[in-house]
Design a protein around this motif. Sequence first.
Motif, mmCIF file in Angstrom:
data_model
loop_
_atom_site.group_PDB
_atom_site.id
_atom_site.type_symbol
_atom_site.label_atom_id
_atom_site.label_comp_id
_atom_site.label_asym_id
_atom_site.label_seq_id
_atom_site.Cartn_x
_atom_site.Cartn_y
_atom_site.Cartn_z
ATOM 1 N N LEU A 26 0.833 -1.199 0.000
ATOM 2 C CA LEU A 26 0.000 0.000 0.000
ATOM 3 C C LEU A 26 0.865 1.245 0.000
ATOM 4 C CD1 LEU A 26 -2.471 -1.147 2.791
ATOM 5 C CD2 LEU A 26 -2.729 -1.487 0.324
ATOM 6 N N THR A 27 0.292 2.306 -0.533
ATOM 7 C CA THR A 27 0.939 3.625 -0.482
ATOM 8 C C THR A 27 0.042 4.576 0.288
ATOM 9 O OG1 THR A 27 2.029 3.278 -2.600
ATOM 10 C CG2 THR A 27 1.853 5.542 -1.817
ATOM 11 N N ALA A 28 0.614 5.143 1.385
ATOM 12 C CA ALA A 28 -0.176 6.081 2.197
ATOM 13 C C ALA A 28 -0.335 7.398 1.460
ATOM 14 C CB ALA A 28 0.506 6.298 3.554
ATOM 15 N N SER A 29 -1.258 8.241 1.937
ATOM 16 C CA SER A 29 -1.532 9.522 1.291
ATOM 17 C C SER A 29 -0.329 10.455 1.348
ATOM 18 C CB SER A 29 -2.746 10.193 1.946
ATOM 19 O OG SER A 29 -2.497 10.420 3.323
ATOM 20 N N ASN A 30 0.565 10.220 2.324
ATOM 21 C CA ASN A 30 1.762 11.054 2.412
ATOM 22 C C ASN A 30 2.939 10.483 1.621
ATOM 23 O OD1 ASN A 30 2.390 8.853 3.935
ATOM 24 N ND2 ASN A 30 2.921 9.978 5.799
ATOM 25 N N GLY A 31 2.665 9.374 0.909
ATOM 26 C CA GLY A 31 3.717 8.788 0.102
ATOM 27 C C GLY A 31 4.496 7.684 0.782
ATOM 28 N N CYS A 32 4.201 7.360 2.036
ATOM 29 C CA CYS A 32 4.906 6.295 2.750
ATOM 30 C C CYS A 32 4.325 4.937 2.360
ATOM 31 C CB CYS A 32 4.788 6.498 4.248
ATOM 32 S SG CYS A 32 5.464 8.070 4.830
ATOM 33 N N ASP A 33 5.217 3.904 2.217
ATOM 34 C CA ASP A 33 4.781 2.559 1.840
ATOM 35 C C ASP A 33 4.372 1.754 3.061
ATOM 36 O OD1 ASP A 33 5.252 3.042 -0.819
ATOM 37 O OD2 ASP A 33 7.317 2.272 -0.739
ATOM 38 N N SER A 34 3.411 0.837 2.834
ATOM 39 C CA SER A 34 3.008 -0.146 3.827
ATOM 40 C C SER A 34 2.890 -1.499 3.135
ATOM 41 C CB SER A 34 1.668 0.231 4.450
ATOM 42 O OG SER A 34 1.790 1.403 5.215
ATOM 43 N N VAL A 35 3.668 -2.500 3.624
ATOM 44 C CA VAL A 35 3.627 -3.854 3.080
ATOM 45 C C VAL A 35 3.124 -4.785 4.165
ATOM 46 C CG1 VAL A 35 4.934 -5.747 2.057
ATOM 47 C CG2 VAL A 35 5.539 -3.377 1.525
ATOM 48 N N ILE A 36 2.036 -5.491 3.865
ATOM 49 C CA ILE A 36 1.413 -6.363 4.834
ATOM 50 C C ILE A 36 1.313 -7.766 4.245
ATOM 51 C CG2 ILE A 36 -0.628 -6.766 6.254
ATOM 52 C CD1 ILE A 36 -1.251 -3.788 6.013
ATOM 53 N N ILE A 37 1.870 -8.762 4.979
ATOM 54 C CA ILE A 37 1.777 -10.175 4.591
ATOM 55 C C ILE A 37 0.833 -10.839 5.580
ATOM 56 C CG2 ILE A 37 3.019 -12.330 4.228
ATOM 57 C CD1 ILE A 37 5.530 -10.617 3.759
#
Length: 576
Positions: free
Chosen positions: A380-391
Amino acid sequence: TLSGLADGTYTITIVSDANCNGSFSGSATITTEAAPDPGSNGIVSYCSTGPGGDLLNELGGTPDGGGVWTGPSVLVGADLGTFDPLVNAAGTYTYTVTGVAPCTDAVQTVTVAVSSLDDASFGYSASTFCVTGTDPDTTFAGTPGGTFSGSGSLVVDPNTGMIDLMASGTGTYDVYYATAGSCPDADTLSITITTSPSAEIFYGGPYCATGTAPVTFGIGASAGVFGNTAGLFLDSLTGEINLDSSIVGTYVVTNTIAAGGGCAAASDTATITINAIPNVTAIANPQTICLGDSSQMIGQGAATYTWDNGVVDGDYVIPLITTTYLVTGTDANNCENSGQVTITVMSPVIRSLDITMCSGDSIFLQGAYQFVASILVDTLTASNGCDSVIITNLTLSPNPVLEISDDATIDVGESLELVASGASSYLWSTGDTLDQITVSPLETTTYYVTGYNIFGCAAIVEVEVEVVYPFNIYVPNVFSPTSLYQDNKKLYVFGTGVEAMEFVIFDRWGEVVFRSDNIRETNRFDGLCCKYGYGWNGTYKNNGTELNSAVFTYLLKGRFTNGEEFFEKGNITKID
């Protein structure tokens, strides 16, 4: 002819002379009565304030008792004829003693005069005199010829009332005058002997345009009337300056003590400078960052800046969590102000999740709804541009069947035990993890418990605990318009169940500075019930006219919704 007989009954016998032809004899009975004695006329005078007396004692001779008094007003005391100058009228009163036939009634009079008290009023040309001034003499409005005296060390002429100022010395004294007439009276006056006044004043500074600036008096000096040019918010009686309300600049303040009591007028001036406070702004560039990124801290609007958290102006910071930074700016006049800025830190999500889903449920993962056990990866990409990877490791388990205590009602301050069953472990909305908890809510609250079975599948149930507040009312004893706590910035009436009220606040002189019967009900800042009315903001009748920090008195009366009336009074301390 019979005369000189005492009172009584007599028998008289008449027998014919032997030389007379024939013979004759006879007798007669005579009774004599004493004439009534009312005494002789009298004259008496009484003072108008009493006491009076018995008019029988004012008759001459030895008057008979049992007579009757008549005159301008009714006397008490029967034949004594008691005269009260506070009740009876002056004039001639007649005393009548009833005669026994053939004696007629006899009367005498007492003439009564009522005299007013002497007029003991007197005065002087003023009530305050300078010790170096001319000795004051009295101004008479009443009866002369009495005696003057004074309290303490006051030296006063006993015949004229003239005061020796220098011999008496400074202080406050009482002057007494007593008349010497038949109905004497007395009067008292208070006079003050003072030294020459000093109006010497000072102000510190220069000041910044916030708070207040008090005046400092020279040794022996006192306040008169304070004056200044326009733009300075000055208390004309105390000399205190409200810096917040004044316009920045340099001013000359004058303290003037008027002439009086033989002392000359006194005046002094002092200069005060008020500088503007800087408009300080805290800047973070950027203000929203991803975890691990940096932001530059910049202060604007002053000459120098001091940040909290050990930050140096212009440096970069790398906060690990969302953080608020405070900067204090100081200008060239050493005046300060502050500003703050919050840096929001967005944490990336790079983690593995084990999710056990209850049978029949679905979850949105990897771009779709999932219904079966599987391993899923979401980037995922947050609205501020930070990535989130969830397994996510998704498994299925049956749902637990939870039971919980019934909804309940308690009074505020009481406790209640809540019990849940049907799962292996529990997590309450309170953070507790046992199957039962004890709660004491201050307001009606819904409690949630999540129950987990051995597979980690969860179910949620809830219970509502209604809190009943008793009727109550209270007023805080202190408040501050500058408080950071919202409910302390104004003075409110707090409580519950109030239907009507009148709230009145007085200053130390008894003047009403605030009055309200407004019953608007709102929640307190903490969300609880209740506060009433719009509150007193600490100014005169809420019109913006500032009042000094002081202790005020309040009266509060009203009625609860159950019809019960209340009345409260007490003191309130206002702190600026």
